[in-house]
Design a protein around this motif. Structure first.
Motif, PDB file in Angstrom:
ATOM      1  N   CYS A 131       0.840  -1.101   0.019  1.00 23.83           N
ATOM      2  CA  CYS A 131       0.018   0.109   0.085  1.00 23.83           C
ATOM      3  C   CYS A 131       0.972   1.132   0.146  1.00 23.83           C
ATOM      4  CB  CYS A 131      -0.790   0.021   1.210  1.00 23.83           C
ATOM      5  SG  CYS A 131      -2.166  -1.356   1.234  1.00 23.83           S
ATOM      6  N   ALA A 132       0.432   2.257  -0.723  1.00 27.14           N
ATOM      7  CA  ALA A 132       1.060   3.561  -0.868  1.00 27.14           C
ATOM      8  C   ALA A 132       0.561   4.529   0.230  1.00 27.14           C
ATOM      9  CB  ALA A 132       1.059   4.126  -2.218  1.00 27.14           C
ATOM     10  N   ILE A 133      -0.743   4.145   0.711  1.00 28.39           N
ATOM     11  CA  ILE A 133      -1.116   5.422   1.785  1.00 28.39           C
ATOM     12  C   ILE A 133      -1.929   4.439   2.755  1.00 28.39           C
ATOM     13  CG2 ILE A 133      -2.994   7.273   1.769  1.00 28.39           C
ATOM     14  CD1 ILE A 133      -2.689   7.232  -1.196  1.00 28.39           C
ATOM     15  N   ALA A 134      -1.955   4.983   3.904  1.00 30.22           N
ATOM     16  CA  ALA A 134      -2.873   4.429   5.067  1.00 30.22           C
ATOM     17  C   ALA A 134      -4.066   5.611   5.616  1.00 30.22           C
ATOM     18  CB  ALA A 134      -1.978   3.635   6.188  1.00 30.22           C
ATOM     19  N   THR A 135      -4.946   5.059   5.962  1.00 33.04           N
ATOM     20  CA  THR A 135      -6.004   6.272   6.466  1.00 33.04           C
ATOM     21  C   THR A 135      -6.671   5.369   7.596  1.00 33.04           C
ATOM     22  OG1 THR A 135      -7.412   7.800   5.887  1.00 33.04           O
ATOM     23  CG2 THR A 135      -7.661   5.933   4.976  1.00 33.04           C
ATOM     24  N   ALA A 136      -7.810   5.988   8.122  1.00 30.94           N
ATOM     25  CA  ALA A 136      -8.501   5.344   9.284  1.00 30.94           C
ATOM     26  C   ALA A 136      -9.890   5.634   9.119  1.00 30.94           C
ATOM     27  CB  ALA A 136      -8.021   6.021  10.647  1.00 30.94           C
ATOM     28  N   ALA A 137     -10.537   5.074   9.876  1.00 31.90           N
ATOM     29  CA  ALA A 137     -12.232   4.989   9.642  1.00 31.90           C
ATOM     30  C   ALA A 137     -12.887   4.740  10.900  1.00 31.90           C
ATOM     31  CB  ALA A 137     -12.971   4.072   8.418  1.00 31.90           C
ATOM     32  N   HIS A 138     -14.070   4.981  11.132  1.00 33.47           N
ATOM     33  CA  HIS A 138     -14.858   4.401  12.531  1.00 33.47           C
ATOM     34  C   HIS A 138     -16.199   3.881  12.123  1.00 33.47           C
ATOM     35  CE1 HIS A 138     -17.316   7.914  13.555  1.00 33.47           C
ATOM     36  NE2 HIS A 138     -16.247   8.573  12.976  1.00 33.47           N
ATOM     37  N   ASP A 246     -13.749   4.537  17.907  1.00 29.52           N
ATOM     38  CA  ASP A 246     -14.277   5.588  18.345  1.00 29.52           C
ATOM     39  C   ASP A 246     -13.931   6.726  17.340  1.00 29.52           C
ATOM     40  OD1 ASP A 246     -15.254   4.405  20.576  1.00 29.52           O
ATOM     41  OD2 ASP A 246     -13.274   4.688  21.362  1.00 29.52           O
ATOM     42  N   ALA A 247     -15.014   7.703  17.142  1.00 30.77           N
ATOM     43  CA  ALA A 247     -14.723   9.027  16.549  1.00 30.77           C
ATOM     44  C   ALA A 247     -13.961   9.900  17.030  1.00 30.77           C
ATOM     45  CB  ALA A 247     -16.044   9.668  16.269  1.00 30.77           C
ATOM     46  N   PRO A 248     -12.873  10.434  16.258  1.00 36.32           N
ATOM     47  CA  PRO A 248     -11.865  11.559  16.929  1.00 36.32           C
ATOM     48  C   PRO A 248     -12.714  12.649  16.961  1.00 36.32           C
ATOM     49  CG  PRO A 248     -11.895  11.540  14.322  1.00 36.32           C
ATOM     50  CD  PRO A 248     -12.533  10.277  14.874  1.00 36.32           C
ATOM     51  N   LEU A 249     -12.040  13.448  17.983  1.00 40.96           N
ATOM     52  CA  LEU A 249     -12.353  14.731  18.454  1.00 40.96           C
ATOM     53  C   LEU A 249     -12.698  15.720  17.255  1.00 40.96           C
ATOM     54  CD1 LEU A 249     -11.113  15.262  21.823  1.00 40.96           C
ATOM     55  CD2 LEU A 249     -13.559  14.705  21.464  1.00 40.96           C
ATOM     56  N   PRO A 250     -13.700  16.504  17.021  1.00 37.23           N
ATOM     57  CA  PRO A 250     -13.741  17.458  15.645  1.00 37.23           C
ATOM     58  C   PRO A 250     -12.844  18.261  15.739  1.00 37.23           C
ATOM     59  CG  PRO A 250     -15.372  17.840  17.285  1.00 37.23           C
ATOM     60  CD  PRO A 250     -14.777  16.783  17.841  1.00 37.23           C
TER      61      PRO A 250
END
Length: 269
Positions: A131-138, A246-250
């Motif tokens: 993979c060239a990129i990593a990201t996150a999700a919830h 969990d969702a991150p703080l906005p």
């Protein structure tokens, strides 16, 4: 924060891109939060993640001056970058990082970003050589979020690699949604095994990809969805998705957001 096993963080660089121009909140990176500019608060969180190097990248000398005054390395970039990824690409080329150097883009308006999430996304990319990129999700279950076009959704495959990102409700839970469509207010939460994931806009890149990114033509799906990560996917790059609980703080987009964050830091200025 995340569901991955804890391992020592790999060496990585954190870059905080910060544009001074903002339509909704002028001079946003320099907004005072508890006696320090917001961009410095973000950089402090990035430093707590264990990054070996933290850079603030901006097109404004005032932002660089604030960064240096608080002990952070800063680099002046061009004013005409259309996105934060383009700004990171300029930084990667100027610093000449090796192809496998991991660079995390920590948005300059996220003074509450969890340092462990920054570290985990870097670790996630390090563990996925293809993979060239990593990201996150919830996960999300509220139909109001699922059907909100301002909430970006992602569908990963069995290996945790992104299949698609969209502002639309994906995957479409046919049996749950279809009887109520188009009355979105009446939509129930999708039942298991359907899972809907909200994309968290935090990215780790390999420096090789960052140097390539400005040469990639815009894609039709990127233009339709107004999501720049779809350009990478259109051109065959793979994006690893770290699922968190969990969702991150906005972050801070409006004066009201800034007032809320200032209150958390015990400041009102």
């Amino acid at each position: 924060m995340s569901d991955i096993a804890r391992h020592p963080a790999p060496p990585f660089v954190a870059v905080v891109p910060a544009r001074l121009a903002s339509t909704r909140l002028p001079n946003k990176p320099l907004a005072d939060i508890g006696g320090k500019p917001m961009v410095v608060r973000v950089a402090e969180r990035a430093r707590e993640s264990g990054a070996q190097q933290v850079l603030i990248a901006s097109d404004a000398q005032a932002v660089l001056d604030a960064a240096i005054a608080h002990g952070f390395e800063a680099v002046l970039t061009r004013e005409d970058h259309p996105s934060g990824t383009d700004r990171l690409a300029e930084v990667a080329m100027r610093y000449g990082w090796s192809d496998d150097t991991i660079v995390v883009n920590v948005q300059g308006d996220e003074p509450l970003i969890d340092p462990s999430l920054v570290r985990d996304v870097a670790s996630h990319l390090a563990a996925r050589e293809g993979c060239a990129i990593a990201t996150a999700a919830h996960p999300i279950t509220d139909p109001a979020e699922i059907f909100n076009p301002n909430v970006v959704k992602v569908v990963p495959d069995a290996r945790g690699v992104a299949l698609y990102f969209s502002r639309a409700p994906i995957p479409w839970a046919r049996d749950a949604y279809q009887p109520h469509w188009p009355d979105v207010a009446a939509m129930p939460a999708p039942a298991a095994p359907t899972a809907v994931y909200r994309h968290i806009g935090l990215y780790a890149y390999r420096a090789r990809f960052l140097r390539t990114y400005p040469t990639l033509a815009q894609s039709p799906i990127e233009q339709s969805e107004a999501l720049e990560q779809l350009r990478a996917m259109w051109h065959g790059e793979r994006i690893a998705v770290l699922i968190t609980r969990d969702a991150p703080l906005p972050g801070v987009d409006t004066p009201a957001d800034l007032a809320r964050v200032r209150k958390l830091f015990g400041s009102s200025a």
